[in-house]
Design a protein around this motif. Structure first.
Motif, PDB file in Angstrom:
ATOM      1  N   VAL A  63       0.853  -1.196   0.000  1.00  0.00           N
ATOM      2  CA  VAL A  63       0.000   0.000   0.000  1.00  0.00           C
ATOM      3  C   VAL A  63       0.882   1.238   0.000  1.00  0.00           C
ATOM      4  CG1 VAL A  63      -1.874   1.205   1.176  1.00  0.00           C
ATOM      5  CG2 VAL A  63      -1.676  -1.260   1.410  1.00  0.00           C
ATOM      6  N   ILE A  64       0.501   2.243  -0.790  1.00  0.00           N
ATOM      7  CA  ILE A  64       1.223   3.511  -0.842  1.00  0.00           C
ATOM      8  C   ILE A  64       0.333   4.588  -0.221  1.00  0.00           C
ATOM      9  CG2 ILE A  64       2.203   5.263  -2.389  1.00  0.00           C
ATOM     10  CD1 ILE A  64       2.792   2.919  -4.350  1.00  0.00           C
ATOM     11  N   ASP A  65       0.893   5.353   0.689  1.00  0.00           N
ATOM     12  CA  ASP A  65       0.174   6.433   1.380  1.00  0.00           C
ATOM     13  C   ASP A  65      -1.095   5.943   2.076  1.00  0.00           C
ATOM     14  OD1 ASP A  65       2.099   8.265   0.575  1.00  0.00           O
ATOM     15  OD2 ASP A  65       0.996   8.820  -1.245  1.00  0.00           O
ATOM     16  N   GLY A  66      -1.128   4.681   2.459  1.00  0.00           N
ATOM     17  CA  GLY A  66      -2.232   4.160   3.254  1.00  0.00           C
ATOM     18  C   GLY A  66      -3.489   3.761   2.502  1.00  0.00           C
ATOM     19  N   VAL A  67      -3.659   4.261   1.267  1.00  0.00           N
ATOM     20  CA  VAL A  67      -4.920   3.998   0.554  1.00  0.00           C
ATOM     21  C   VAL A  67      -4.734   3.478  -0.869  1.00  0.00           C
ATOM     22  CG1 VAL A  67      -6.263   5.657   1.901  1.00  0.00           C
ATOM     23  CG2 VAL A  67      -5.106   6.413  -0.196  1.00  0.00           C
ATOM     24  N   TRP A  68      -3.534   3.578  -1.426  1.00  0.00           N
ATOM     25  CA  TRP A  68      -3.315   3.146  -2.805  1.00  0.00           C
ATOM     26  C   TRP A  68      -2.725   1.737  -2.784  1.00  0.00           C
ATOM     27  CZ3 TRP A  68      -5.411   5.652  -6.744  1.00  0.00           C
ATOM     28  CH2 TRP A  68      -5.764   6.991  -6.553  1.00  0.00           C
ATOM     29  N   PHE A  69      -3.581   0.761  -3.085  1.00  0.00           N
ATOM     30  CA  PHE A  69      -3.174  -0.642  -3.057  1.00  0.00           C
ATOM     31  C   PHE A  69      -2.485  -0.994  -4.374  1.00  0.00           C
ATOM     32  CE2 PHE A  69      -6.239  -0.268   0.209  1.00  0.00           C
ATOM     33  CZ  PHE A  69      -6.010  -1.286   1.120  1.00  0.00           C
ATOM     34  N   VAL A  70      -1.317  -1.617  -4.266  1.00  0.00           N
ATOM     35  CA  VAL A  70      -0.560  -2.014  -5.452  1.00  0.00           C
ATOM     36  C   VAL A  70      -1.327  -3.141  -6.152  1.00  0.00           C
ATOM     37  CG1 VAL A  70       1.599  -2.974  -6.307  1.00  0.00           C
ATOM     38  CG2 VAL A  70       1.615  -1.321  -4.396  1.00  0.00           C
ATOM     39  N   LEU A  71      -1.594  -2.930  -7.435  1.00  0.00           N
ATOM     40  CA  LEU A  71      -2.338  -3.929  -8.199  1.00  0.00           C
ATOM     41  C   LEU A  71      -1.424  -5.092  -8.578  1.00  0.00           C
ATOM     42  CD1 LEU A  71      -4.515  -1.585 -10.411  1.00  0.00           C
ATOM     43  CD2 LEU A  71      -5.273  -3.016  -8.501  1.00  0.00           C
ATOM     44  N   PRO A  72      -1.958  -6.298  -8.517  1.00  0.00           N
ATOM     45  CA  PRO A  72      -1.118  -7.477  -8.763  1.00  0.00           C
ATOM     46  C   PRO A  72      -0.835  -7.720 -10.236  1.00  0.00           C
ATOM     47  CG  PRO A  72      -3.386  -8.149  -8.354  1.00  0.00           C
ATOM     48  CD  PRO A  72      -3.334  -6.651  -8.141  1.00  0.00           C
ATOM     49  N   GLY A  73       0.306  -8.335 -10.493  1.00  0.00           N
ATOM     50  CA  GLY A  73       0.592  -8.849 -11.821  1.00  0.00           C
ATOM     51  C   GLY A  73      -0.156 -10.158 -12.024  1.00  0.00           C
ATOM     52  N   ALA A  74       0.092 -10.810 -13.139  1.00  0.00           N
ATOM     53  CA  ALA A  74      -0.656 -12.013 -13.518  1.00  0.00           C
ATOM     54  C   ALA A  74      -0.615 -13.109 -12.459  1.00  0.00           C
ATOM     55  CB  ALA A  74      -0.128 -12.548 -14.843  1.00  0.00           C
ATOM     56  N   ASP A  75       0.488 -13.244 -11.763  1.00  0.00           N
ATOM     57  CA  ASP A  75       0.622 -14.303 -10.770  1.00  0.00           C
ATOM     58  C   ASP A  75       0.527 -13.792  -9.336  1.00  0.00           C
ATOM     59  OD1 ASP A  75       1.024 -16.228 -12.775  1.00  0.00           O
ATOM     60  OD2 ASP A  75       3.150 -15.692 -12.901  1.00  0.00           O
ATOM     61  N   GLY A  76       0.154 -12.530  -9.177  1.00  0.00           N
ATOM     62  CA  GLY A  76       0.096 -11.932  -7.848  1.00  0.00           C
ATOM     63  C   GLY A  76      -1.301 -11.946  -7.257  1.00  0.00           C
ATOM     64  N   ALA A  77      -1.457 -11.172  -6.194  1.00  0.00           N
ATOM     65  CA  ALA A  77      -2.741 -11.108  -5.503  1.00  0.00           C
ATOM     66  C   ALA A  77      -2.945  -9.715  -4.924  1.00  0.00           C
ATOM     67  CB  ALA A  77      -2.800 -12.153  -4.397  1.00  0.00           C
ATOM     68  N   LEU A  78      -4.211  -9.320  -4.794  1.00  0.00           N
ATOM     69  CA  LEU A  78      -4.577  -8.060  -4.150  1.00  0.00           C
ATOM     70  C   LEU A  78      -4.809  -8.344  -2.674  1.00  0.00           C
ATOM     71  CD1 LEU A  78      -5.403  -5.030  -4.510  1.00  0.00           C
ATOM     72  CD2 LEU A  78      -7.762  -5.870  -4.671  1.00  0.00           C
ATOM     73  N   ASP A  79      -3.999  -7.707  -1.835  1.00  0.00           N
ATOM     74  CA  ASP A  79      -4.033  -7.959  -0.396  1.00  0.00           C
ATOM     75  C   ASP A  79      -4.799  -6.826   0.289  1.00  0.00           C
ATOM     76  OD1 ASP A  79      -3.579  -8.848   2.152  1.00  0.00           O
ATOM     77  OD2 ASP A  79      -1.406  -8.622   2.089  1.00  0.00           O
ATOM     78  N   THR A  80      -5.967  -7.144   0.854  1.00  0.00           N
ATOM     79  CA  THR A  80      -6.778  -6.144   1.562  1.00  0.00           C
ATOM     80  C   THR A  80      -6.884  -6.537   3.033  1.00  0.00           C
ATOM     81  OG1 THR A  80      -8.872  -7.272   1.086  1.00  0.00           O
ATOM     82  CG2 THR A  80      -8.100  -5.650  -0.535  1.00  0.00           C
ATOM     83  N   PRO A  81      -7.236  -5.581   3.908  1.00  0.00           N
ATOM     84  CA  PRO A  81      -7.141  -5.859   5.347  1.00  0.00           C
ATOM     85  C   PRO A  81      -8.211  -6.753   5.947  1.00  0.00           C
ATOM     86  CG  PRO A  81      -7.912  -3.624   4.980  1.00  0.00           C
ATOM     87  CD  PRO A  81      -7.526  -4.167   3.634  1.00  0.00           C
ATOM     88  N   SER A  82      -9.304  -7.018   5.258  1.00  0.00           N
ATOM     89  CA  SER A  82     -10.368  -7.780   5.916  1.00  0.00           C
ATOM     90  C   SER A  82     -10.711  -9.098   5.226  1.00  0.00           C
ATOM     91  CB  SER A  82     -11.626  -6.923   6.031  1.00  0.00           C
ATOM     92  OG  SER A  82     -12.019  -6.454   4.765  1.00  0.00           O
ATOM     93  N   TRP A  83      -9.830  -9.553   4.319  1.00  0.00           N
ATOM     94  CA  TRP A  83     -10.067 -10.832   3.626  1.00  0.00           C
ATOM     95  C   TRP A  83      -8.731 -11.380   3.187  1.00  0.00           C
ATOM     96  CZ3 TRP A  83     -14.436 -13.445   3.827  1.00  0.00           C
ATOM     97  CH2 TRP A  83     -14.644 -14.528   2.954  1.00  0.00           C
ATOM     98  N   ARG A  84      -8.675 -12.671   2.918  1.00  0.00           N
ATOM     99  CA  ARG A  84      -7.423 -13.233   2.403  1.00  0.00           C
ATOM    100  C   ARG A  84      -7.130 -12.624   1.029  1.00  0.00           C
ATOM    101  NH1 ARG A  84     -10.880 -17.243   3.500  1.00  0.00           N
ATOM    102  NH2 ARG A  84     -12.233 -17.950   1.830  1.00  0.00           N
TER     103      ARG A  84
END
Length: 200
Positions: A166-187
Motif C-alpha cells: 500500500v502507498i500512502d495508506g490507501v493506494w493498493f498495489v495492483l497485482p501482476g498475472a501471478d500476484g494477488a490483491l491484499d486487503t485488510p479484511s479478507w485473504r
C-alpha cells in the motif's frame, strides 16, 4: 461499525434491512453509475439460482416467487420508474444475488484493471471489493483505491492499510498475472479473481 480500517465512506444509503452486503455493494455502485448515465434500462443481474432479473422487466411487473431452491416468475404490479422504484428493484436483487452470482454478470479481465472492476471470491461467505480509481505511481506500479461493503450490511467504505503493498495508506498495489490483491479484511484475492461487469 465498519469491518476494516476505513479512509472514507461513500454516501449511499444502506437501506433498513440487512441486504446490501459486499457483493450487493458492488452491484449498487455499478447500478447507480448506469442510473446516472440514463442507461439503467440495460441493467440486469443474476440470482445465485442463475435466474436473470432485469430492471426493465421489474418495472413492468415481473416478480419472482422463491421456494427453497425453486424460483418461478410471477406477474405483479408494475413498479415505479423513479429512483425509489429503482431502489426497490435493487433490494430485490440484493435478496437473491451474492458473491457466487457476480461471476454470471461479469467477465475475466485479460488487460489492465480499470475503475469499476472488482475482485470476488464466491462462497458462503465469499467477499468482493471494487476498484474505485486506478493510477500509475511514479515508479511505474499501477495502484488503486479499493472499496468494499461487508456483512452484516454496512456503508460502502474506502479501505486503508499499512505495508509494502500500500502507498500512502490507501493506494493498493495492483497485482501482476501471478500476484494477488491484499486487503485488510479478507485473504488476498488472486489476480485471476478480477472481474468486469459484462456490457449488455
Amino acid at each position: 461499525a465498519l469491518n476494516a480500517p476505513s479512509a472514507g465512506v461513500v454516501l449511499l444509503d444502506v437501506g433498513s434491512r440487512n441486504l446490501q452486503q459486499c457483493a450487493d455493494s458492488v452491484i449498487r455502485l455499478h447500478a447507480e453509475y448506469h442510473w446516472q448515465r440514463g442507461d439503467a434500462d440495460a441493467l440486469g443481474y443474476h440470482f445465485t439460482s442463475g435466474d436473470l432479473s432485469t430492471w426493465k422487466a421489474w418495472r413492468r411487473g415481473e416478480r419472482f416467487k422463491v421456494s427453497g431452491a425453486r424460483v418461478s416468475r410471477v406477474r405483479g404490479a408494475a413498479g415505479k420508474a423513479d429512483h425509489a422504484g429503482f431502489r426497490d428493484y435493487l433490494d430485490h436483487v440484493f435478496r437473491y444475488a451474492g458473491t457466487r452470482s457476480l461471476g454470471r454478470d461479469s467477465d475475466e479481465i485479460k488487460g489492465d484493471l480499470l475503475p469499476g472492476d472488482f475482485f470476488v471470491e464466491g462462497g458462503g461467505p465469499g467477499h468482493a471489493v471494487m476498484l474505485l480509481d486506478v493510477a500509475v505511481h511514479p515508479d511505474g506500479r499501477r495502484v488503486a483505491l479499493v472499496g468494499q461493503g461487508y456483512l452484516p450490511a454496512q456503508e460502502f467504505h474506502v479501505l486503508r492499510a499499512a505495508g509494502d503493498h500500500v502507498i500512502d495508506g490507501v493506494w493498493f498495489v495492483l497485482p501482476g498475472a501471478d500476484g494477488a490483491l491484499d486487503t485488510p479484511s479478507w485473504r488476498p484475492f488472486p489476480r485471476s479473481s478480477a472481474r468486469r461487469f459484462t456490457a449488455r
